[in-house]
Write an enzyme that holds these catalytic residues in place. Structure first.
Site, PDB file in Angstrom:
ATOM      1  N   TYR A 160     -25.128   4.230 -31.990  1.00  0.00           N
ATOM      2  CA  TYR A 160     -26.008   5.365 -31.651  1.00  0.00           C
ATOM      3  C   TYR A 160     -26.994   5.027 -30.530  1.00  0.00           C
ATOM      4  O   TYR A 160     -27.073   3.895 -30.090  1.00  0.00           O
ATOM      5  CB  TYR A 160     -26.672   5.979 -32.870  1.00  0.00           C
ATOM      6  CG  TYR A 160     -27.573   5.142 -33.766  1.00  0.00           C
ATOM      7  CD1 TYR A 160     -28.141   3.953 -33.371  1.00  0.00           C
ATOM      8  CD2 TYR A 160     -27.865   5.591 -35.058  1.00  0.00           C
ATOM      9  CE1 TYR A 160     -28.981   3.235 -34.218  1.00  0.00           C
ATOM     10  CE2 TYR A 160     -28.701   4.879 -35.909  1.00  0.00           C
ATOM     11  CZ  TYR A 160     -29.253   3.706 -35.470  1.00  0.00           C
ATOM     12  OH  TYR A 160     -30.075   3.008 -36.300  1.00  0.00           O
ATOM     13  N   GLU A 161     -27.682   6.039 -30.093  1.00  0.00           N
ATOM     14  CA  GLU A 161     -28.590   5.931 -28.934  1.00  0.00           C
ATOM     15  C   GLU A 161     -27.822   5.480 -27.694  1.00  0.00           C
ATOM     16  O   GLU A 161     -28.302   4.699 -26.883  1.00  0.00           O
ATOM     17  CB  GLU A 161     -29.742   4.959 -29.267  1.00  0.00           C
ATOM     18  CG  GLU A 161     -31.006   5.128 -28.426  1.00  0.00           C
ATOM     19  CD  GLU A 161     -31.579   6.532 -28.476  1.00  0.00           C
ATOM     20  OE1 GLU A 161     -31.646   7.141 -27.413  1.00  0.00           O
ATOM     21  OE2 GLU A 161     -31.928   7.014 -29.560  1.00  0.00           O
TER      22      GLU A 161
END
Ligand code: FAD
Length: 591
Positions: free
Chosen positions: A434-435
């Site tokens: 993620y990110e």
């Protein structure tokens, strides 16, 4: 059950001996003397080991449950969240104008590491709120700031970030959530967001969703995207809560790790939203927080590895298996402890030297963010922009690898859930995704950051490495550090040169090597950190520091990193210089 002790001494070494915070002139750093920082970190350590760490396995086993549209967090989470709020931990580095304590971001980072190590899933509720707080703080109107920030600083209201949709994660230009302007200046938000961390739960009075959506007239792709504040409960003029907004949880995801954090599908059915920042400039607003958010995920990478490492060390000292080939170390016992074996030592040294190096890099990155915010230092901003994909991508890859190594120290017992090592591995895995997935971090580094501002920031980085090596000319003790760092830095420069010479003709030549470059640069960064840490440790020893064991251990650990990890740079360079052909030669049909 795993335990956790905050590495306060190591953090103090970084703040006081390496970064020498009080001497930097950064506004606010003058208060960070050793007794103050140690008091804050010790106190955070107590909360972490007594309140958060015991809930880590509970959160993993119970997960979050969706019942009648409400998400129930695991037993004990609510009380722990209240304890965090009462202790003022959620407000540490927030603006005093909105109830924050105004401490530097660096201190928020150090304390954040302690809480993430103790319980990553739990800490995400506050971490996401901090991200949303920063966005509103940077882009909100005075009225929006007054309405939302005090409640978010105290975490009475939490926050979320809504980017991802079923058909688009990386390529946000394709997003479909719509924002229709209303006569009163608000918008009606309609669409579905998936994988929203902390999207719904029972620990806060209200949840402030920040949502990317397309408003009319913005054009195609990411240019048309705007950012909206969508509260779960509408906020009345007097600040009290009104009607429920038209946002609901479709489901919570069953996932590999971080079970204590609710990952939600959120359905927006004409929900009322308020524009945050400029219309059609939502991506820009999101990107202003990207460095902080990605630094936070890079921190998760090594923070989970730290907790796993601590338990692997304890196990290696306790578990009796086999004999030391150079002579028994526990002759009265049936066998020697695992820690006598060179291969176990290799694994523990890999873990220790990575975690301490990554902590140094993350703290340095956080101090650059403070320089930018508190001194308007554009060079610091440029440098942290360059380092961010490395901190995120390299540290989360390695953090996961080290959590696996810690699990390996336990042998078969590491695979059994009750030992808790499996949870560290499962939790650490998401930070690579993620990110911005790590492949995309590598793309960002090679495709954008290297060439940003005419290559000024990467040149400044090389100059910094060169100056660090030159500063130790004639100091024989530093040779193992400076020679290895010089060689690795030359390899990084050669890789950059290869991209310059070949990337224009064939962009794939650069992109096929981008992942290797991210790792090559990661090693150079940690090599630089270990050189700085060795210098500080020698200085402390020369000044007659009492705890010689700590400083000698530091130097020995650094020498391990330089001798055993930096040689990987040569392999990364060789792969980069092989270009696109070996990677792209097969037709897609051949797979
Ligand atoms: C537990 C969890 C929590 C999350 N929390 C949030 C949240 O709070 N808010 C939110 O908005 N999102 C959240 N996400 C979503 C997450 O950020 C996305 O999953 C991630 O950005 C990747 O998007 P994707 O899954 O659609 O993968 P895709 O975009 O489909 O990518 C798949 C793979 O292809 C690679 N790839 C894609 N494009 C390229 C390219 N151009 N070149 C090379 N490689 C490429 C990627 O690196 C990746 O490995 C969460 C996800 C999970 C699993």
């Amino acid at each position: 059950m795993p335990t956790y002790t905050a590495p306060v001494k190591d953090m103090q070494f970084l703040l006081q001996d390496v970064l020498r915070v009080t001497e930097t002139g950064v506004p606010g750093y003058e208060d960070l003397d050793a007794s103050f920082t140690s008091a804050v970190l010790e106190e955070a350590g107590k909360v972490a080991s007594e309140v958060l760490a015991p809930l880590n396995a509970v959160g993993d086993a119970q997960g979050c449950v969706l019942e009648n549209g409400v998400v129930r967090t695991p037993e004990g989470f609510k009380a722990a969240f209240e304890a965090m709020k009462e202790g003022g931990w959620t407000a540490l580095d927030c603006d005093p104008e909105y109830g924050g304590q105004g401490l530097p971001y660096l201190m928020g980072t150090a304390v954040g590491e302690i809480f993430v190590s103790a319980n990553m899933a739990f800490n995400m509720y506050q971490g996401l709120t901090h991200g949303a707080y920063s966005a509103i703080h940077a882009h909100g109107t005075d009225e929006q700031k007054a309405t939302y920030l005090p409640k978010m600083v105290s975490c009475d209201w939490t926050g979320t970030m809504n980017l991802t949709e079923p058909h688009c994660g990386t390529d946000l230009g394709m997003l479909r959530t719509k924002a229709e302007p209303q006569a009163d200046g608000s918008y009606k938000i309609t669409g579905q967001k998936i994988f929203i961390s902390a999207g719904e739960h029972d620990m806060a009075e209200n949840i402030i969703h920040l949502v990317l959506a397309k408003a009319p007239g913005g054009g195609e792709g990411t240019k048309g995207i705007s950012l909206f504040i969508v509260p779960k409960f509408m906020v009345k003029e007097d600040g009290s809560l009104g009607d429920r907004n038209a946002v609901s949880v479709g489901k919570i995801e069953e996932k590999m790790g971080i079970h204590g954090n609710a990952t939600c599908v959120l359905n927006y059915d004409g929900a009322t939203g308020f524009l945050l920042g400029e219309l059609h400039k939502g991506m820009r607003a999101m990107f202003t927080m990207m460095n902080e958010a990605r630094l936070g995920v890079g921190l998760q990478g090594y923070a989970v590895a730290e907790a796993a490492y601590q338990n692997a060390v304890a196990y290696a000292k306790d578990r009796l298996q086999g004999r030391d080939v150079t002579g028994a170390k526990n002759p009265a016992g049936a066998a020697d402890p695992l820690i006598v074996h060179p291969d176990i030592r290799r694994s523990l040294m890999d873990q220790k030297s990575f975690v301490e190096g990554a902590r140094a890099l993350t703290f340095w990155g956080a101090s650059l963010i403070d320089r930018h915010h508190r001194q308007n230092d554009a060079a610091a901003d440029g440098l942290v922009g360059l380092l961010t994909p490395v901190i995120k991508g390299f540290q989360t890859d390695k953090g996961f690898e080290m959590a696996v190594q810690a699990q390996q120290v336990y042998g078969g017992h590491g695979y059994i859930e009750e030992q808790g090592m499996s949870q560290f591995v499962r939790d650490a895995r998401i930070a690579m995704i993620y990110e911005g997935a790590n492949g995309v971090q590598a793309l960002d580094l090679v495709g954008r950051k290297l060439a940003a501002d005419g290559g000024k920031h990467v040149m400044a980085f090389f100059d910094m490495v060169k100056a660090e090596c030159k500063a130790h000319d004639g100091d024989a003790r530093m040779v193992p550090f400076t020679e290895a760092l010089k060689a690795a830095s030359k390899q990084m420069q050669a890789a950059g040169m290869f991209f310059m010479q070949n990337g224009m003709k064939n962009p794939n030549a650069a992109l096929a090597g981008s992942y290797d470059f991210m790792h090559l640069m990661g090693h150079v960064c940690l090599g630089l950190m270990w050189t700085r840490m060795a210098k500080a440790a020698y200085a402390a020893l020369d000044a007659g520091a009492a705890d010689t064991t700590f400083y000698e251990t530091k130097i020995t650990t650094g020498r391990y990193y330089m001798a055993r990890q930096l040689p990987a740079c040569a392999t990364h360079l060789a792969r980069i210089e092989s270009g696109a052909d070996p990677v792209m030669a097969l037709a897609a049909e051949a797979f």
